[in-house]
Design a protein around this motif. Structure first.
Motif, PDB file in Angstrom:
ATOM      1  N   PRO A  45       0.830  -1.209   0.000  1.00 30.59           N
ATOM      2  CA  PRO A  45       0.000   0.000   0.000  1.00 30.59           C
ATOM      3  C   PRO A  45       0.859   1.252   0.000  1.00 30.59           C
ATOM      4  O   PRO A  45       1.973   1.236   0.504  1.00 30.59           O
ATOM      5  N   LYS A  88     -11.967   6.079  10.759  1.00 32.25           N
ATOM      6  CA  LYS A  88     -12.569   5.042   9.913  1.00 32.25           C
ATOM      7  C   LYS A  88     -13.046   5.686   8.613  1.00 32.25           C
ATOM      8  O   LYS A  88     -13.438   6.858   8.605  1.00 32.25           O
ATOM      9  N   TYR A 105     -15.521   4.836   4.898  1.00 30.84           N
ATOM     10  CA  TYR A 105     -16.510   3.965   4.270  1.00 30.84           C
ATOM     11  C   TYR A 105     -16.991   4.638   2.982  1.00 30.84           C
ATOM     12  O   TYR A 105     -16.914   5.850   2.838  1.00 30.84           O
ATOM     13  N   VAL A 128     -13.982   1.551  -0.657  1.00 30.36           N
ATOM     14  CA  VAL A 128     -13.662   1.037   0.682  1.00 30.36           C
ATOM     15  C   VAL A 128     -14.482  -0.217   0.935  1.00 30.36           C
ATOM     16  O   VAL A 128     -13.982  -1.341   0.838  1.00 30.36           O
ATOM     17  N   ASP A 129     -15.760  -0.011   1.264  1.00 29.50           N
ATOM     18  CA  ASP A 129     -16.661  -1.151   1.454  1.00 29.50           C
ATOM     19  C   ASP A 129     -17.668  -1.277   0.304  1.00 29.50           C
ATOM     20  O   ASP A 129     -18.573  -2.086   0.352  1.00 29.50           O
ATOM     21  N   GLY A 170     -11.940  -2.469  -0.990  1.00 26.30           N
ATOM     22  CA  GLY A 170     -10.562  -2.663  -0.532  1.00 26.30           C
ATOM     23  C   GLY A 170      -9.534  -1.863  -1.262  1.00 26.30           C
ATOM     24  O   GLY A 170      -8.333  -2.139  -1.135  1.00 26.30           O
ATOM     25  N   SER A 187      -7.731   2.422   2.307  1.00 31.13           N
ATOM     26  CA  SER A 187      -7.819   2.125   3.746  1.00 31.13           C
ATOM     27  C   SER A 187      -7.264   3.318   4.511  1.00 31.13           C
ATOM     28  O   SER A 187      -6.692   4.246   3.915  1.00 31.13           O
ATOM     29  N   ARG A 220      -4.438   5.314   2.509  1.00 29.92           N
ATOM     30  CA  ARG A 220      -3.557   4.496   1.715  1.00 29.92           C
ATOM     31  C   ARG A 220      -4.333   3.895   0.545  1.00 29.92           C
ATOM     32  O   ARG A 220      -5.520   3.596   0.655  1.00 29.92           O
ATOM     33  N   HIS A 253      -4.206   0.634  -2.225  1.00 24.47           N
ATOM     34  CA  HIS A 253      -3.652  -0.707  -2.147  1.00 24.47           C
ATOM     35  C   HIS A 253      -3.336  -1.315  -3.505  1.00 24.47           C
ATOM     36  O   HIS A 253      -2.749  -2.403  -3.553  1.00 24.47           O
TER      37      HIS A 253
END
Length: 887
Positions: free
Chosen positions: A143, A162, A164, A168-169, A174, A177, A186, A188
């Motif tokens: 990442p 956090k 979202y 993200v979700d 993914g 993050s 970050r 990925h």
């Protein structure tokens, strides 16, 4: 809330060199920390006077830094300033004028920066949502840090971060993050801008006890474009142009698409033709293809293929490129007229033929098949002044089809010379040629023809109602070969009303019927008769006699509605509209004059007179009923006829007369009359049954074994078997008084017959003797007599007797029966008083022609006992006459 670590820049200084007040900046110098986090704002550059600031394209030579359209210069990646200084260039380009401007940026590190804690007051805006960005197709390693986010609440609480949302979700899951403790975002894996150009998700700050300490921050991550896509052509690129077009005629436009970011250098495409051609050129920026030569001939070559290169970055050397094939189709124009395959054509046809195909004329045309430039159109320029020919085009073969549509006459013209031209449906374009023509000779062959009427239609004008025998004209025919009428006979083939007769040898037209102009056989005053001429060889010809019948005043006006109804309205006088018509034409018809005959009843009056109608109105109030009103209607010439109109005055419902209701219920008297009739019918039935069943029959014995019947002799005199001695008195017989009667069943009842009436009826029907004999007494004899009369004369006699009885009374027959019965018994027994009742009786004279002036059985006493009338009867009554004759 601040982005990155809060630092107090003690030695932060900006030095901007400005050429002039209204000139664009050319240099930017800034002091920054050695460690720069992603999103760190370096400066805000004033671009207000830089070229056309509304259409600027902004790029930097250092990929770690970016500048927005509003001039905000910031770090897009976390980076370190080595050697205390870093320089790069900002490029500005006007997208319309393509002018460029360069701004030099110098970043220097200030070493006397002291870190301090910054206490920020809570405000409604706690997050600074800078547009974060990442490069597409990044090689990693992953990442990889993107940007750090931080909430003001982290000054007072230990918070965890956090995120979202999309990336993200949510798909793609993914991709991003966050480090909970530090807020570092970050990525990925590598991203593709052409799939998703921007990601939006949300961040939240939550304390360790699970309480949300700040409002959620919306985070936008922009994917920076790279020139990773080549321009792409459509699979098939086809453009077209008319053949022989002028130079610089637009052929069409070539278009290649680039998936990189629009309105950037990476998606700006330039074009060039890479194949060898001296017929076309292409405009690099637009891709429009133009002609370079006028020598484009579709008939020589109808399709061209050229290879075109499309390169992005405006065709610069570092741009990406691809090639595609462009097909150029030459569209046809009518620059080639049709040509004939032969120099001339010949055709043969018999005279008097029509609707015959004479000739097929082929042509060649180099233009595009099955278009208006290729399809031929044939024209007869000369020789068809009489309209004998028609020429059309075969839609399949494109040949000319020459027809004869009107019969040709060999005697008038044995050879017909035509000139036929071949054209196209479309006019000639770009050619100095003319339409081709060709001579066509039509040879007419001679045949034996039938007679011809001259003229073909004979027009006559006569007055209607011409008297029979009037010669109205002569209609003759000639033999086309001999030019004479010798041997030609004439006949009618159509004379719908049979008004004319054609003289067989001369063709004279003679009136044989009343020619009525108003007849249904006449249309608009015209009556047609068809005449046929036949020569010696049985060849025929027909002609039409068109007779125009001139009108005469032979019709009076006629009322069209003679049965009318007036609905009663209390206190109002009714009226009806009477309409009339006259079959004659003007001036023998309308307008009409309406009136009454003399001495009319003054109950009606005429109002509202019009040309063909008038109103008939009550002159006074009249009771309900039906009235016949006479009227006289005259035409313009005074011709009239008295007519009667039936007018019904009644009470109405919905415009229709209402009849008075008739009661179907029986009253007391009706019921009594019905019962009385039933009682009388039963009483009469009982009487008839009693008479029919209780009457005793008298018999006559015959000694000669003739089985109690009279033997038929078929002679005027009595037969040898018929003698008075053959009859003997019955064992029992009934004594008859003067008015005694005997009864005979007839149909469903019993008839009483008197002898005098029987003789009266016999004299009226020719006096023939009855056939048969007596059986079981006089009653049986009368029965046999009546039966014989019915059998021999049918309805003439038997039906006449029945009719006579019905018209007068059944009592006449009863009287006749009794008298005959008495006379028969008297002759059988030979009593002396058998002539006592033979006296004269007065009867009504039956009129002139009656054979017996007075119809009595014994009306006239003489030596022959008054029975001379039986000599006038037929042979069937002679036997009875011999029996009754005095010995």
């Amino acid at each position: 809330m601040a982005v990155g670590t809060g630092y107090l820049l003690l030695g932060l200084s900006f030095m901007v060199s400005i050429i002039s007040v209204k000139a664009c900046v050319s240099t930017v110098e800034a002091t920054v920390p050695k460690e720069l986090k992603a999103g760190y704002i370096i400066s805000e550059v004033n671009l207000q006077h830089c070229l056309n600031n509304t259409h600027l394209e902004l790029t930097t030579s250092d990929p770690d830094f970016a500048i927005q359209q509003d001039g905000l210069l910031y770090a897009i990646h976390s980076t370190t300033i080595h050697s205390g200084e870093r320089a790069f260039v900002i490029w500005l380009q006007d997208q319309q004028s393509h002018q460029k401007w360069k701004i030099d940026v110098t970043l220097s590190v200030e070493h006397n920066m002291v870190k301090r804690e910054v206490t920020l007051k809570r405000s409604k805006r706690r997050w600074r949502p800078l547009p974060f960005s990442i490069r597409e197709n990044d090689l990693g390693p992953f990442p990889k840090d993107v940007q750090q986010i931080q909430s003001d609440s982290s000054q007072n609480f230990n918070v965890l971060y956090k995120i979202y949302g999309k990336g993200v979700d949510q798909s793609p899951v993914g991709l991003f993050s966050v480090v909970p403790e530090t807020g570092m975002l970050r990525v990925h894996r590598a991203v593709d801008r052409e799939e998703i150009s921007e990601y939006k998700f949300f961040a939240e700050a939550v304390s360790t006890d699970g309480v949300k300490r700040d409002r959620d921050l919306d985070v936008t991550v922009v994917v920076e474009d790279e020139n990773d896509n080549r321009p792409e052509f459509a699979k098939v690129v086809v453009i077209s142009v008319l053949e022989h077009s002028e130079i610089d005629t637009i052929v069409g436009q070539v278009n290649a698409t680039d998936r990189d970011a629009p309105n950037t250098l990476f998606s700006q495409v330039n074009y060039r033709i890479v194949s060898n051609t001296d017929l076309f050129r292409i405009q690099p920026e637009t891709g429009v293809v133009y002609t370079v030569s006028t020598a484009l001939d579709r008939e020589t070559k109808d399709t061209y293929e050229i290879e075109v290169e499309a390169m992005d970055c405006k065709g610069l050397s570092y741009g990406l490129s691809s090639t595609g094939t462009v097909t150029i189709v030459l569209r046809d124009r009518n620059d080639n007229p049709p040509t004939f395959k032969a120099s001339k054509y010949e055709a043969v046809v018999e005279e008097n033929k029509k609707d015959v195909l004479l000739l097929r004329i082929p042509v060649d045309d180099r233009d595009l098949v099955n278009t208006s430039n290729w399809k031929a159109k044939f024209v007869i320029n000369k020789g068809n002044e009489n309209g004998n020919f028609r020429i059309e085009t075969d839609p399949v073969t494109n040949e000319g089809l020459l027809y004869v549509i009107k019969p040709l006459d060999y005697e008038k013209n044995a050879v017909v010379k035509l000139e036929v031209a071949a054209e196209n449906e479309a006019g000639l374009v770009g050619s100095n040629k003319n339409w081709a023509t060709i001579p066509v000779n039509v040879n007419v062959t001679n045949v034996d023809e039938g007679p011809e009427f001259d003229p073909a239609n004979l027009f006559l004008r006569i007055k209607e109602n011409e008297p029979n025998g009037t010669i109205i004209g002569t209609y003759s025919a000639l033999d086309p070969d001999t030019k004479t009428s010798d041997g030609i006979l004439y006949y009618e083939t159509s004379d719908p009303a049979s008004w004319l007769e054609v003289e067989e040898t001369t063709g004279k037209l003679c009136v044989v019927g009343s020619m009525d102009r108003e007849s249904s056989f006449v249309t608009n005053g015209i009556y047609n008769v068809t005449v046929k001429a036949v020569d010696r060889s049985s060849k025929t010809g027909t002609g039409t006699v068109v007779i125009h019948l001139e009108d005469e005043n032979d019709n009076s006006p006629i009322i069209t509605n003679k049965d009318l109804t007036i609905c009663e309205h209390y206190g109002q006088l009714g009226s009806v509209k009477v309409e009339a018509e006259d079959k004659d034409d003007v001036p023998f018809s309308s307008p009409f004059v309406f009136g009454f005959p003399k001495n009319h009843d003054q109950n009606w009056k005429i109002t509202n007179e019009e040309a063909t109608s008038m109103s008939l109105e009550q002159a006074r109030e009249l009771p309900s009923g039906t009235y016949n009103v006479p009227v006289i209607i005259r035409d313009q010439q005074g011709k009239s006829e008295q007519q009667s109109i039936t007018i019904r005055i009644c009470k109405c419902s919905n415009g229709q007369c209402v009849t008075s209701p008739i009661s179907t219920a029986l009253g007391v008297w009706g019921i009594l009359a019905l019962l009385l009739g039933i009682a009388l019918l039963l009483m009469l039935l009982c009487i008839l049954l009693t008479c029919f069943c209780g009457e005793k029959k008298e018999t006559v014995d015959v000694d000669n074994g003739a089985e109690a019947v009279l033997i038929k002799s078929n002679t005027e005199g009595p037969g040898e078997e018929v003698m008075a001695s053959n009859f003997r008195a019955p064992a029992q017989h009934t004594t008859l008084d003067q008015e005694s009667r005997f009864q005979q069943p007839s149909g469903g009842g019993v008839q009483d017959i008197r002898l005098s009436d029987f003789q009266k009826a016999s004299n009226g029907y020719g006096g023939e003797t009855l056939d048969g004999g007596m059986r079981n007494g006089p009653s049986s004899y009368l029965s046999a007599t009546n039966s014989t009369m019915q059998n021999n004369y049918g309805q003439q006699f038997g039906g006449g007797v029945q009719h006579y009885a019905d018209q007068n009374s059944t009592s006449i027959w009863r009287t006749n029966g009794l008298v005959i019965d008495q006379k028969l018994n008297g002759f059988v027994t030979e009593h002396d008083d058998r002539f006592a009742q033979d006296i004269s009786h007065v009867y009504g004279f039956e009129g002139k022609g009656s054979l017996a002036g007075s119809v009595g059985c014994c009306s006239d006493l003489n030596d022959d006992s008054g029975l001379e009338f039986v000599n006038t009867l037929g042979p069937k009554f002679r036997t009875l006459a011999q029996v009754c004759r005095k010995k």
